[in-house]
Structures are given as C-alpha cells and as structure tokens.
Design a protein around this motif. Structure first.
Motif, PDB file in Angstrom:
ATOM      1  N   UNK A 112       0.841  -1.203   0.000  1.00 16.75           N
ATOM      2  CA  UNK A 112       0.000   0.000   0.000  1.00 16.75           C
ATOM      3  C   UNK A 112       0.872   1.246   0.000  1.00 16.75           C
ATOM      4  N   UNK A 113       1.890   1.256   0.849  1.00 18.56           N
ATOM      5  CA  UNK A 113       2.765   2.407   0.994  1.00 18.56           C
ATOM      6  C   UNK A 113       3.428   2.733  -0.342  1.00 18.56           C
ATOM      7  N   UNK A 114       3.997   1.713  -0.935  1.00 22.30           N
ATOM      8  CA  UNK A 114       4.729   1.882  -2.188  1.00 22.30           C
ATOM      9  C   UNK A 114       3.812   2.424  -3.279  1.00 22.30           C
ATOM     10  N   UNK A 115       2.638   1.779  -3.390  1.00 18.25           N
ATOM     11  CA  UNK A 115       1.734   2.168  -4.469  1.00 18.25           C
ATOM     12  C   UNK A 115       1.100   3.537  -4.224  1.00 18.25           C
ATOM     13  N   UNK A 116       0.949   3.907  -2.939  1.00 19.33           N
ATOM     14  CA  UNK A 116       0.393   5.222  -2.630  1.00 19.33           C
ATOM     15  C   UNK A 116       1.301   6.324  -3.165  1.00 19.33           C
ATOM     16  N   UNK A 117       2.598   6.191  -2.874  1.00 18.43           N
ATOM     17  CA  UNK A 117       3.544   7.213  -3.343  1.00 18.43           C
ATOM     18  C   UNK A 117       3.529   7.301  -4.861  1.00 18.43           C
ATOM     19  N   UNK A 118       3.507   6.121  -5.485  1.00 20.68           N
ATOM     20  CA  UNK A 118       3.491   6.061  -6.940  1.00 20.68           C
ATOM     21  C   UNK A 118       2.250   6.763  -7.498  1.00 20.68           C
ATOM     22  N   UNK A 119       1.105   6.450  -6.870  1.00 19.06           N
ATOM     23  CA  UNK A 119      -0.163   7.014  -7.326  1.00 19.06           C
ATOM     24  C   UNK A 119      -0.181   8.535  -7.188  1.00 19.06           C
ATOM     25  N   UNK A 120       0.250   9.013  -6.013  1.00 15.17           N
ATOM     26  CA  UNK A 120       0.216  10.454  -5.771  1.00 15.17           C
ATOM     27  C   UNK A 120       1.131  11.192  -6.736  1.00 15.17           C
TER      28      UNK A 120
END
Lengths: 246, 368
Positions: A112-120
């Motif tokens: 979740x953490x990794x993909x959140x940064x990517x998404x933002x």
C-alpha cells in the motif's frame, strides 16, 4: 477475444415490476464499455447484479470469470467500483483513504505504501498527501476516487456516472485517467448521461425499458440510426420508452 | 482480520476527528452525574419557612429553635397575622408555613392536644410532601422530649426505618438511571447514526461492492462505540463512588457483567434502527423519541414503575433500561450478587438474541 463480462438472459423482477428484462451481452477484456439508458431504464439494477450486490431473478452472468449468483464474493474481490455519489471519506486524509481501501481489499501495508507514493506522484498530488479530502476541489476528488477504485488492480472497474457535476475540462482529464487504466489492461464499464462521453467508449449499449435495444460502437450506431451524433441516437431510442423516468 | 482492523481504524478516526461530538460523548456522563447528584436533588436543604406564632410560649419557641437548627429549614420570617401567609406564598418567599394555635402550650398541657397547622406550597407536590414530612419529624422529636419529661407510662412511638438509603440520598437513585441513559445514547443512537451516515453519503454502496462482508462492516462500526461506552461506564462509576459517595455495595464483577450485557442490547437496538432507516435524521428521531424518552420516563429512573398505571407498567416491561436499572440498583445499593440479578440478566440476554435475529433478517433481505 477474452470476455470479462458475460450476461445471458439476465432478469431482475421486483414483485410484478421487471426492472431488467432479459438482457444478454458481453464485454471484452480491455475495452471501454458505455452503458447508457434514460433514468429508470434499469441501468443501475443491471449494474448492481453484475457487481454481486443483488441476485438475478433468472439468467446467468459471469464477471471476471466468476458466477455473479454463486460466487459474489470472488466477483467483488476482482472488481473496482466508483459511484456518482462521492465515494471517499471527507474526514480522512488523502493517504488514509487510500490505505483504507487498500486494506479492505486485503493488500499488505508495504505494498500500500509503495503504491500510494506512486499514485500520488502520477496524479501530481504529492503535496496533498496529508490533506483532508473534504478540502479538495470536486474534480480532484473524482480523480482520486477513480484512482482509489482501481488501486487494487481489479480486472474490471464499474463507474456509475462518475463525472456527474464536474466541469468539461476536468471531465476531459478524468477520461485521460480512464484511458490510462485501459492501457494497464483494466476493463472499464461506465454509465453516463453525457453523450459526448459516450463517443469516447469503444462500444455502447443503450437500455430502454429494461431491455438492451442497441449495442455497437458509437460510429456504427450513428450510421445505423442515420444520426449526426450519439445525442440523436440516444434520443431516437429513448423516445420509444413507455416507462417514466424516475 | 486485517480488513476488519483497517475498518475499525477508520471508524476511530471518524469519531476522533469530530472533536465536538467526542467531547459531548465523553462530557455528558460527567455533567449528568454532577447535575443529578448535586443540582437536581430531591433532598431538602434550607427550605424557606415562615412561622406564625400567636402564643409565643416556651413550647413554640422550643419547636422554632429546633426548626432553625435543622439543616432542612431556614426561618425567613415570623409573621404577625395569618393574612400575610397568602402573600408570602404568592411572592414565592416561602415554601412552607407553620402555624401554631394561640395559647399553644397551655392548651396542650390541659387537653393533651397541641394544635398545629402546616401549610405547604404544593405546586411542586413531591417537594411539598417531603417538606411536610421533615417538619412533622421535627415536631415529633419535640413531642418525645415532652413525653420523657412527663413520664407518661404508655407511649406508642412509631419508628420509620429507611432501608438501603437511610439519608434518602437522591444520587442513589440517579446513578443507575444515568448509566442506563448514557449507554443507550452512545450505543443505540451513535451506532445507528454512524451506519446510516454511510448510506446517506453513498460510501455504503462502495463498501458493499468490496469483498468485505456486510456483517463485518456493521460490527466494525460498533467496536469504537463499544469502547466509548466502556470509558463512560468507568467514568460514571468512579464519579459516583468518589464524588457522590455512592458505594458499590455488591459485586463489581456482576455490575460490569450486567453493564456489558446492556451495552450489547443497546448496540443491537442501534443495529436494528440502522437497517430500517435511510436518513440520519430519522435514525436520530427514532433513537431519541422511541429509546431515550422511555428510558427517562418509564424505566423507573425518575418515577417509580410501581406507581404507574397498569398499561404503562406493561410497556415498561419491554424497555431494556428498566431491567438494567433494576439490576444496577440491586448490586450497587442493596449489595446483592449474582443471585439477585439472574432474572434481569436472562431477560436482557433474551432481548439481545431477539433484536439481533430481527435485524440480521432485515439486513439480509435488504441485500437481496
């Protein structure tokens, strides 16, 4: 081509009222499928059945390879959903909303953490990570809501009038996000009232009185009905409706 | 389980971020306990009394003296004419007037009968009753004094013994009532509002489409309110023991057990409301009118159930708080243990089973 949605003779009755009247159609993997119809034509009911929220009275349906009647749980795990009504929590921060939905779909916290940064980063939202959702402009919220609905990489995403109340420029941007999603192999099933948006779809179905009266690419539909644009096509079909909208 | 925890965390954020609501929820028990314990007290203290004493002899002076020294009354005036009485009441300067007959002592010694009239302002009947009782008590004490002096051989003295609450403390009655009210408020009302809010916002739809089980969604919503209720239970008990001096005479274990059972009853009530309503407004009205009002009026918190007309007594049987309050009184005040609250426990548990069964059925049929 692989079919990700297959509906066969789907019927939904509420008492004497037949909301969805024997519809049969398929949606191909990776396409943008427009699901049109006047108010009260049965769009929402049909969509609820496909999402595993309501059981069909008769007929069969498979979504992402699972039976919508018997394997609703598996269907739910493989689809994303965003509705016209706002689907994020106003009193949670941007990243908390993302984490919540990631968590609900069973993703691990590192992922979740990794993909959140990517998404933002992709949305240019990096500075808004800690902003409460309620203080974002509506267009941003819709974009974020869409991104959250495909955060868990579903096979299909169902969009129920996703651009209601959004200005034309933001709608354009929103559709760019939809195209990006199809590039990643996600199939998009979208209902809308904006006929210019119908033109963006690969194929469009038009529901009238619970039936699907037309199903083609927008170009072919225009030819068949000898119309200048989708607006006219829709009008010609919707005119035949006997039910009142509601 | 991870899903469930992610969801509980979200619920806790919802509550914590709504600062006003959380302050109200945590503050209400404190304020109510203090209000009921001190301000809204049925005890009499320093009630204004006027005395009309035309005889002004040793006996009447002695009685007046005793009234003055008691903490119940405060003599505001000695009036000189009975005509003034009416005026005093109308101005609201006194709530009770004591009238002696003229030549009071003389008549008493000769005929054995001292004549006294007590006039009380009965616009507040409860207050009037207790005032007159206190006043008669004081006069009774004086009578005994007299009898001792005269060594009358046969006397009948009736003695009233007040069980469990010898000082007639109002707080003894209110603590269980406040507990019942608070727990009902937080569990039933807040839970139902929280669930219905998601329906109203449209987020419920999104949650139902997720692989999370609907039942789990509801349970996760109830968890933070359950925790809040536990905090409130602790606050109320601590306040009542250390501030109001109401001891827990019986078993603390059973007191907490019956409270937890009652919390579950309230949570199931909240769940039921949330399955049958679509708007927060209606959820609030139902919880407020259908749940809270009966708790205040019919549960025995304010008015004794035994004094109600039959049909209200029948209704009160269906009110969970009635049983809970009865059980809390049994444990806290009478000092009973498990054997004293078996009936209440059984009834409350039965209510949980019934309410959960009904709301689950409703809940499932909605999803079809």
């Amino acid at each position: 081509m692989k079919k990700v949605i297959e509906a066969e003779n789907l019927v939904k009755k509420f008492g004497d009222f037949t909301a969805v009247d024997n519809i049969t159609f398929q949606v191909n993997e990776g396409e943008i499928f427009g699901f049109l119809g006047a108010n009260g034509a049965g769009k929402t009911t049909a969509m609820r059945m496909l999402c595993g929220l309501s059981k069909p009275t008769s007929g069969e349906g498979r979504v992402a390879g699972y039976d919508i009647g018997k394997e609703a749980e598996k269907v739910k795990a493989n689809i994303g959903y965003m509705s016209q009504k706002f689907s994020l929590y106003n009193d949670l921060k941007v990243w908390e909303n993302i984490r919540l939905f990631g968590g609900i779909y069973g993703m691990g916290s590192d992922e979740i953490k990794e993909k959140t940064d990517e998404l933002l980063k992709r949305l240019n939202f990096e500075n808004e990570k800690n902003t409460m959702v309620k203080s974002l402009p509506l267009g941003w919220k819709q974009k974020l809501a869409f991104s959250v609905s495909i955060f868990h990489n579903p096979k299909i995403v169902f969009l129920d009038e996703p651009t209601g109340g959004v200005d034309p420029a933001t709608r354009r941007q929103f559709w760019e996000l939809i195209y990006e999603a199809t590039d990643r192999g996600i199939t998009v099933f979208v209902t809308t009232h904006y006929m210019d948006e119908a033109e963006y779809c690969d194929r469009v179905s038009i529901m009238v009185d619970g039936r699907i009266d037309a199903l083609e690419s927008p170009m072919k539909l225009r030819e068949t009905y000898d119309a200048k644009n989708m607006d006219e096509v829709f009008y010609q079909l919707a005119r035949t409706a006997k039910r009142n909208g509601g | 389980m991870k899903q469930f925890l992610a969801f509980v965390r979200k619920e806790i954020y919802h509550i914590m971020r709504d600062v006003r609501t959380i302050m109200i929820l945590l503050g209400i028990p404190v304020i109510q306990i203090i209000l009921f314990g001190f301000a809204i007290s049925t005890e009499v203290r320093n009630a204004e009394i006027a005395i009309y004493d035309p005889s002004n002899d040793a006996a009447t002076r002695r009685i007046a003296e005793q009234i003055e020294t008691s903490s119940y009354f405060n003599i505001v005036k000695y009036i000189s004419s009975p005509k003034e009485i009416d005026q005093l009441f109308k101005k609201g300067e006194v709530s009770i007037v004591l009238v002696f007959a003229d030549r009071f002592r003389e008549k008493m010694l000769h005929t054995g009968k001292g004549e006294i009239q007590i006039i009380a302002d009965a616009s507040d009947p409860n207050n009037a009753t207790s005032l007159t009782n206190y006043l008669r008590g004081i006069i009774g004490v004086y009578q005994q004094e007299l009898m001792k002096e005269q060594k009358v051989p046969y006397q009948i003295t009736s003695e009233v013994k007040l069980l469990y609450n010898p000082q007639m403390k109002g707080a003894y009655n209110f603590v269980p009532g406040v507990l019942g009210m608070i727990l009902m408020l937080i569990c039933a009302m807040m839970t139902s509002i929280a669930v219905v809010r998601e329906k109203e916002m449209g987020t419920m739809e999104v949650l139902l489409v997720s692989p999370m089980k609907p039942l789990l969604i509801i349970i996760a919503k109830a968890v933070p309110y359950f925790l809040l209720s536990c905090i409130n239970l602790t606050t109320v008990l601590l306040l009542s023991v250390f501030v109001l001096d109401v001891p827990v005479a019986g078993s603390l274990f059973w007191l907490i057990t019956v409270s937890l059972v009652f919390i579950f009853v309230s949570l199931s009530l909240g769940l039921l409301v949330s399955t049958i309503t679509e708007s927060q407004m209606i959820a609030m009205l139902i919880s407020g009118m259908v749940f809270m009002l009966p708790v205040v009026l019919l549960s025995g918190m304010m008015f004794p159930v035994e004094n109600m007309p039959d049909f209200l007594q029948w209704i009160s049987l269906a009110i969970p708080a009635r049983w809970y309050i009865a059980a809390v009184k049994d444990i806290m005040i009478k000092g009973l243990g498990f054997e004293g609250i078996v009936k209440e426990l059984v009834i409350l548990s039965g209510m949980i089973v019934f309410l959960l069964a009904v709301s689950l059925k409703k809940f499932k049929s909605r999803l079809e």
